[in-house]
Design a protein around this motif. Structure first.
Motif, PDB file in Angstrom:
ATOM      1  N   TYR A  53       0.831  -1.195   0.000  1.00 17.07           N
ATOM      2  CA  TYR A  53       0.000   0.000   0.000  1.00 17.07           C
ATOM      3  C   TYR A  53       0.871   1.254   0.000  1.00 17.07           C
ATOM      4  CZ  TYR A  53      -3.356   3.523   1.452  1.00 17.07           C
ATOM      5  OH  TYR A  53      -4.112   4.644   1.513  1.00 17.07           O
ATOM      6  N   ASN A  54       1.899   1.286   0.850  1.00 13.23           N
ATOM      7  CA  ASN A  54       2.769   2.464   0.930  1.00 13.23           C
ATOM      8  C   ASN A  54       3.503   2.717  -0.382  1.00 13.23           C
ATOM      9  OD1 ASN A  54       2.081   3.241   3.483  1.00 13.23           O
ATOM     10  ND2 ASN A  54       3.767   2.190   4.465  1.00 13.23           N
ATOM     11  N   GLU A  55       3.866   1.664  -1.108  1.00  8.35           N
ATOM     12  CA  GLU A  55       4.534   1.863  -2.391  1.00  8.35           C
ATOM     13  C   GLU A  55       3.558   2.370  -3.449  1.00  8.35           C
ATOM     14  OE1 GLU A  55       6.868  -1.312  -3.905  1.00  8.35           O
ATOM     15  OE2 GLU A  55       8.160  -1.358  -2.150  1.00  8.35           O
ATOM     16  N   LEU A  60       1.443  12.280  -0.851  1.00 11.34           N
ATOM     17  CA  LEU A  60       1.394  13.291  -1.897  1.00 11.34           C
ATOM     18  C   LEU A  60       1.697  12.757  -3.293  1.00 11.34           C
ATOM     19  CD1 LEU A  60       3.065  16.258  -0.012  1.00 11.34           C
ATOM     20  CD2 LEU A  60       0.640  15.785  -0.282  1.00 11.34           C
ATOM     21  N   SER A  61       1.412  11.494  -3.546  1.00 11.74           N
ATOM     22  CA  SER A  61       1.634  10.949  -4.884  1.00 11.74           C
ATOM     23  C   SER A  61       0.446  11.319  -5.780  1.00 11.74           C
ATOM     24  CB  SER A  61       1.801   9.433  -4.858  1.00 11.74           C
ATOM     25  OG  SER A  61       0.574   8.776  -4.983  1.00 11.74           O
ATOM     26  N   GLU A  62       0.690  11.338  -7.061  1.00  6.31           N
ATOM     27  CA  GLU A  62      -0.393  11.614  -7.998  1.00  6.31           C
ATOM     28  C   GLU A  62      -1.283  10.399  -8.177  1.00  6.31           C
ATOM     29  OE1 GLU A  62       0.830  13.437 -11.609  1.00  6.31           O
ATOM     30  OE2 GLU A  62       2.242  14.756 -10.601  1.00  6.31           O
ATOM     31  N   ASN A  63      -0.833   9.260  -7.698  1.00  5.94           N
ATOM     32  CA  ASN A  63      -1.580   8.008  -7.842  1.00  5.94           C
ATOM     33  C   ASN A  63      -2.415   7.707  -6.599  1.00  5.94           C
ATOM     34  OD1 ASN A  63      -2.341   5.738  -9.233  1.00  5.94           O
ATOM     35  ND2 ASN A  63      -0.632   4.514  -8.533  1.00  5.94           N
ATOM     36  N   ARG A  64      -2.629   8.699  -5.743  1.00  2.89           N
ATOM     37  CA  ARG A  64      -3.356   8.477  -4.486  1.00  2.89           C
ATOM     38  C   ARG A  64      -4.858   8.318  -4.744  1.00  2.89           C
ATOM     39  NH1 ARG A  64      -1.563  14.107  -2.820  1.00  2.89           N
ATOM     40  NH2 ARG A  64      -2.908  15.350  -4.078  1.00  2.89           N
ATOM     41  N   LEU A  65      -5.522   7.798  -3.719  1.00  2.00           N
ATOM     42  CA  LEU A  65      -6.962   7.589  -3.816  1.00  2.00           C
ATOM     43  C   LEU A  65      -7.684   8.935  -3.863  1.00  2.00           C
ATOM     44  CD1 LEU A  65      -7.318   4.772  -1.163  1.00  2.00           C
ATOM     45  CD2 LEU A  65      -7.410   4.521  -3.628  1.00  2.00           C
ATOM     46  N   PRO A  66      -8.759   9.041  -4.635  1.00  2.00           N
ATOM     47  CA  PRO A  66      -9.495  10.320  -4.711  1.00  2.00           C
ATOM     48  C   PRO A  66     -10.259  10.590  -3.420  1.00  2.00           C
ATOM     49  CG  PRO A  66     -10.614   8.638  -5.972  1.00  2.00           C
ATOM     50  CD  PRO A  66      -9.321   8.033  -5.501  1.00  2.00           C
ATOM     51  N   VAL A  67     -10.405  11.849  -3.078  1.00  2.00           N
ATOM     52  CA  VAL A  67     -11.176  12.270  -1.911  1.00  2.00           C
ATOM     53  C   VAL A  67     -12.584  12.568  -2.368  1.00  2.00           C
ATOM     54  CG1 VAL A  67     -11.390  13.985  -0.081  1.00  2.00           C
ATOM     55  CG2 VAL A  67      -9.138  13.215  -0.825  1.00  2.00           C
ATOM     56  N   ARG A  68     -13.558  12.021  -1.677  1.00  2.00           N
ATOM     57  CA  ARG A  68     -14.961  12.256  -2.046  1.00  2.00           C
ATOM     58  C   ARG A  68     -15.651  13.076  -1.017  1.00  2.00           C
ATOM     59  NH1 ARG A  68     -16.309   9.645  -6.773  1.00  2.00           N
ATOM     60  NH2 ARG A  68     -14.820   8.058  -7.185  1.00  2.00           N
TER      61      ARG A  68
END
Length: 68
Positions: A53-55, A60-68
């Motif tokens: 998960y950490n990888e 602050l990665s661009e591949n992070r989960l979206p915030v809803r």
């Protein structure tokens, strides 16, 4: 919610001992960020869900989960 932390102690079959792991949730620039750490990290921990998960979702990665 600005910051929450959850600490657990559990037995890890991969490293064959009890380990501590910590999951943190915090808000950064309007986004919810997660991080997880583990005291049992060893060469055999490559497939651990926490490390995977950490990888995939580093802070602050661009591949992070979206915030809803």
């Amino acid at each position: 919610m600005e910051y929450t932390i959850s600490r657990h102690s559990t037995y890890c079959h991969t490293v064959d001992r009890y380990i501590n792991y910590e999951i943190s949730t915090y808000v950064s620039r309007g986004n919810i960020e997660f991080s997880a750490t583990c005291t049992g990290i060893d060469d055999t921990c490559v497939a651990c869900p926490i490390l995977t998960y950490n990888e995939k979702y580093p802070p602050l990665s661009e591949n992070r989960l979206p915030v809803r």
